[in-house]
Design an enzyme around this catalytic site. Sequence first.
Site, PDB file in Angstrom:
ATOM      1  N   CYS A 133      -9.951   6.210  -1.052  1.00 31.18           N
ATOM      2  CA  CYS A 133      -9.725   6.914  -2.313  1.00 31.18           C
ATOM      3  C   CYS A 133      -9.919   5.987  -3.502  1.00 31.18           C
ATOM      4  O   CYS A 133     -10.105   6.434  -4.615  1.00 31.18           O
ATOM      5  CB  CYS A 133      -8.350   7.566  -2.330  1.00 31.18           C
ATOM      6  SG  CYS A 133      -7.025   6.449  -1.917  1.00 31.18           S
ATOM      7  N   ARG A 140     -12.247   3.345  -3.497  1.00 30.98           N
ATOM      8  CA  ARG A 140     -13.560   2.703  -3.566  1.00 30.98           C
ATOM      9  C   ARG A 140     -14.570   3.339  -2.621  1.00 30.98           C
ATOM     10  O   ARG A 140     -14.203   3.940  -1.610  1.00 30.98           O
ATOM     11  CB  ARG A 140     -13.443   1.212  -3.247  1.00 30.98           C
ATOM     12  CG  ARG A 140     -12.944   0.922  -1.841  1.00 30.98           C
ATOM     13  CD  ARG A 140     -12.828  -0.562  -1.586  1.00 30.98           C
ATOM     14  NE  ARG A 140     -11.757  -1.143  -2.373  1.00 30.98           N
ATOM     15  CZ  ARG A 140     -11.952  -1.925  -3.431  1.00 30.98           C
ATOM     16  NH1 ARG A 140     -13.165  -2.247  -3.811  1.00 30.98           N
ATOM     17  NH2 ARG A 140     -10.926  -2.399  -4.096  1.00 30.98           N
ATOM     18  N   PRO A 188      -1.447  -3.759   2.333  1.00 33.85           N
ATOM     19  CA  PRO A 188      -2.046  -4.064   3.629  1.00 33.85           C
ATOM     20  C   PRO A 188      -3.004  -2.997   4.174  1.00 33.85           C
ATOM     21  O   PRO A 188      -3.748  -3.273   5.083  1.00 33.85           O
ATOM     22  CB  PRO A 188      -0.837  -4.199   4.548  1.00 33.85           C
ATOM     23  CG  PRO A 188       0.214  -3.347   3.916  1.00 33.85           C
ATOM     24  CD  PRO A 188      -0.052  -3.328   2.444  1.00 33.85           C
ATOM     25  N   GLN A 189      -2.987  -1.777   3.606  1.00 29.87           N
ATOM     26  CA  GLN A 189      -3.778  -0.693   4.223  1.00 29.87           C
ATOM     27  C   GLN A 189      -5.274  -0.978   4.217  1.00 29.87           C
ATOM     28  O   GLN A 189      -5.971  -0.633   5.158  1.00 29.87           O
ATOM     29  CB  GLN A 189      -3.545   0.646   3.513  1.00 29.87           C
ATOM     30  CG  GLN A 189      -2.254   1.315   3.886  1.00 29.87           C
ATOM     31  CD  GLN A 189      -1.160   0.944   2.896  1.00 29.87           C
ATOM     32  OE1 GLN A 189      -1.219  -0.126   2.275  1.00 29.87           O
ATOM     33  NE2 GLN A 189      -0.177   1.791   2.743  1.00 29.87           N
ATOM     34  N   GLN A 198      -8.428   0.015   6.728  1.00 29.04           N
ATOM     35  CA  GLN A 198      -9.474   0.967   6.363  1.00 29.04           C
ATOM     36  C   GLN A 198     -10.854   0.358   6.559  1.00 29.04           C
ATOM     37  O   GLN A 198     -11.771   1.029   7.033  1.00 29.04           O
ATOM     38  CB  GLN A 198      -9.285   1.401   4.907  1.00 29.04           C
ATOM     39  CG  GLN A 198      -8.102   2.343   4.732  1.00 29.04           C
ATOM     40  CD  GLN A 198      -7.699   2.500   3.271  1.00 29.04           C
ATOM     41  OE1 GLN A 198      -7.928   1.601   2.442  1.00 29.04           O
ATOM     42  NE2 GLN A 198      -7.092   3.622   2.945  1.00 29.04           N
ATOM     43  N   GLY A 211      22.763  12.525  -3.283  1.00 25.60           N
ATOM     44  CA  GLY A 211      21.621  13.117  -3.961  1.00 25.60           C
ATOM     45  C   GLY A 211      20.375  12.833  -3.149  1.00 25.60           C
ATOM     46  O   GLY A 211      20.101  11.677  -2.828  1.00 25.60           O
ATOM     47  N   ALA A 212      19.655  13.887  -2.772  1.00 26.10           N
ATOM     48  CA  ALA A 212      18.504  13.690  -1.891  1.00 26.10           C
ATOM     49  C   ALA A 212      17.215  13.835  -2.679  1.00 26.10           C
ATOM     50  O   ALA A 212      16.383  14.691  -2.403  1.00 26.10           O
ATOM     51  CB  ALA A 212      18.563  14.681  -0.731  1.00 26.10           C
ATOM     52  N   GLY A 213      17.061  13.031  -3.691  1.00 26.46           N
ATOM     53  CA  GLY A 213      15.830  13.043  -4.481  1.00 26.46           C
ATOM     54  C   GLY A 213      14.672  12.463  -3.685  1.00 26.46           C
ATOM     55  O   GLY A 213      14.861  11.903  -2.603  1.00 26.46           O
TER      56      GLY A 213
END
Lengths: 420, 278
Positions: free
Chosen positions: A50, A52, A116-117, A121, A190-192
């Site tokens: 996404c 490059r 690190p992804q 890729q 709170g589950a934001g």
Amino acid sequence: MSVVLVGISHRTAPVELREQLAFGDAVLLEALKELVDRETITEGLIISTCNRVEILATTSKHAMDGITQLHEFLERRHGCRPEMFERHFYSFTDLEAIRHVFRVTSSLDSMVVGEPQITGQVKQAFQLAQDARTVGHQLNRLMSRAFAVAKRVRNETGIGLNSVSISFVAVELARRVFDTLKGATVLLVGAGEMAELAARHLNSYGAERILIANRTFERAEEFARELNGRAIPLSEFERNLSEADIVLCSTGAPHFLIRPDHVHQALNARRNRPMLLIDISVPRNIDPAISAFDNVFLFDIDDLENVIASNIQEREREALRAEAIIEGEAERFVASLAEGDLNQVIGAFRREVGLIVQMEFDRSRKRLGELSPEQEQAVHVLLNAVVNKLTLPVIKQLRESEDGHSVLLEAWRDFYHRDK
Amino acid sequence: MDLLLLLALLCYLAGAFYSVIIFSARSEGPDRYLFTIIAAGFVAHTASLAAGWAQLGHFPIVNPKEVISFISWAMLAHFLVIRWRYRARALPTFVIPLVFILTLVSLLLPAPARPISAALEGAIDASQLTQVLFPLHVTLLIFSYAAFIITTIGGVMYLVQEHELKAKTFGAAFYRLPALNTCDEIGSRSLTIGFVLLTLGIITGIIWNNQRDGKFWHNDPKEVLALVTWLAYMLMIHYRLTAGWRGRRIAWLSIAAFVTVLCTWIGARYLPGYHVFG
């Protein structure tokens, strides 16, 4: 032989354009085939993420010719116009191309430096090109070097060490307090979205017990099911405070939900076992006064942002060291390429001269009549000596020519690769 | 010159450098060579102690030279045991240089002309039982001191790490020191071990006293200070167990208590009293 690369990235093009130029999984194989079917393109590899799109290839002709070929390829596939190449694309040849591949693979060119992804890729893209048989000897060598360089950068610099996202900073802090998160209890107040993400990370690092208190109880239950946790009513979370090693607070409440007396009681109940409280709500939900307690560590959103900012700085410092490693590696790789190239030309030249001599000998063979094995042997020694004497000065000159890339080498290369 | 001890010293020197390098490089470098180097030093050191015992014909912990060598050995033994449980990469960086320095001091100290003082010789030879009690007494105490050194190191590491977390400025130490809980555990485990050894050491001392002259207690400075040390550590353990004291408070206490150890161990030498040898 030249290595060429044409690409766009988040640095040079807006996301709309990158989207438009991306190669989806469905078309990638066929695109790779089309790429290497082009004249003078011998090997090809396409990295499309996404952030490059990079097209890497080797060409049997001059580098500029290779760039033109890649431009034409993009024109045909995506309808890229010449002015786009000028404005949004970069193109690199040889040393520059190799350096760029090393930088991309080592995550130096990433939006978040050190993430690190990208290495994975690139590995995937390479795997795909291998499956499609569009990479050969040259790109195989280049890419395996690139992965080795990425590993070196990761090992020898701190480029990927510091967390640069809130949820990872939360994990890092927890590990600095508790070492292992195994057996740790996390309480979400709170589950934001951000709290959820952090909870997931903590969970994946071993925190198994997760208590969720939320204004809408159904939401809490839903998330609890997903993480194998337990939902508790928001009004009763104080009672569970003493169980919590890590508290993540992110409600929209306009006042302090967790006050010093709560924490004091909780500490007594848990016999001063340390507590890590992270308050990512604005306005804050945890009274900062609790920072004064021993064995209590409170971080609010600003603290986390500060950590992230200084971590990014640290990464940038480390990135400089990484650049130095990459520069050295790229130069060494180019040198080894040139050497390989030189050896190839020398080998071809010697074979060629040897063949001519052998052919001439074969033609005159009949006229020589019967030869004894010793005589036969002597003739071969003689011919070999002639080949050596003839080729040696040329080889010597080639080897001595600066960096093996002289006009001489070009000339011999053109001469002997003429028909191939 | 004790060649075995010199060999151990070289291993410790290499280990000390290595541990500092591992500490300064943040990325998780391999520390298995470190273990090999230290273990080699430990073996050489053990051999040196054993050879000393065989050669001298008496238990080799009777003068400062020997005591310092023995305590660095005991520290290392304690460290090796702890390392097995806590693979904290920062711990060797604190322990090994200290072991190196102590070993160096021991090696540089002149061997006394009379390795064993007359008073002590008389005390040991009193009976068959004291011949066992004396080495036991000294060994237990030195091992307890070694454990308390590790407790103190755990406390110092805790305080530094806690300061980093409270100040929220994550410097070099933050990423290199063990987690707070680990510092705390290293300290408390060593504390328990040290306390048990200290207690046993004092008991054997009292029995030895009684064997020699029928008196359990001489009001000797070293005896009094040992009692103070014992009380200090006893209180630490007591508050830890009953009042749930931990973390910063225990870390400071462990440093304070270690001062009493130093007073007992070294300070008492400069006070007149019954414990003239040691």
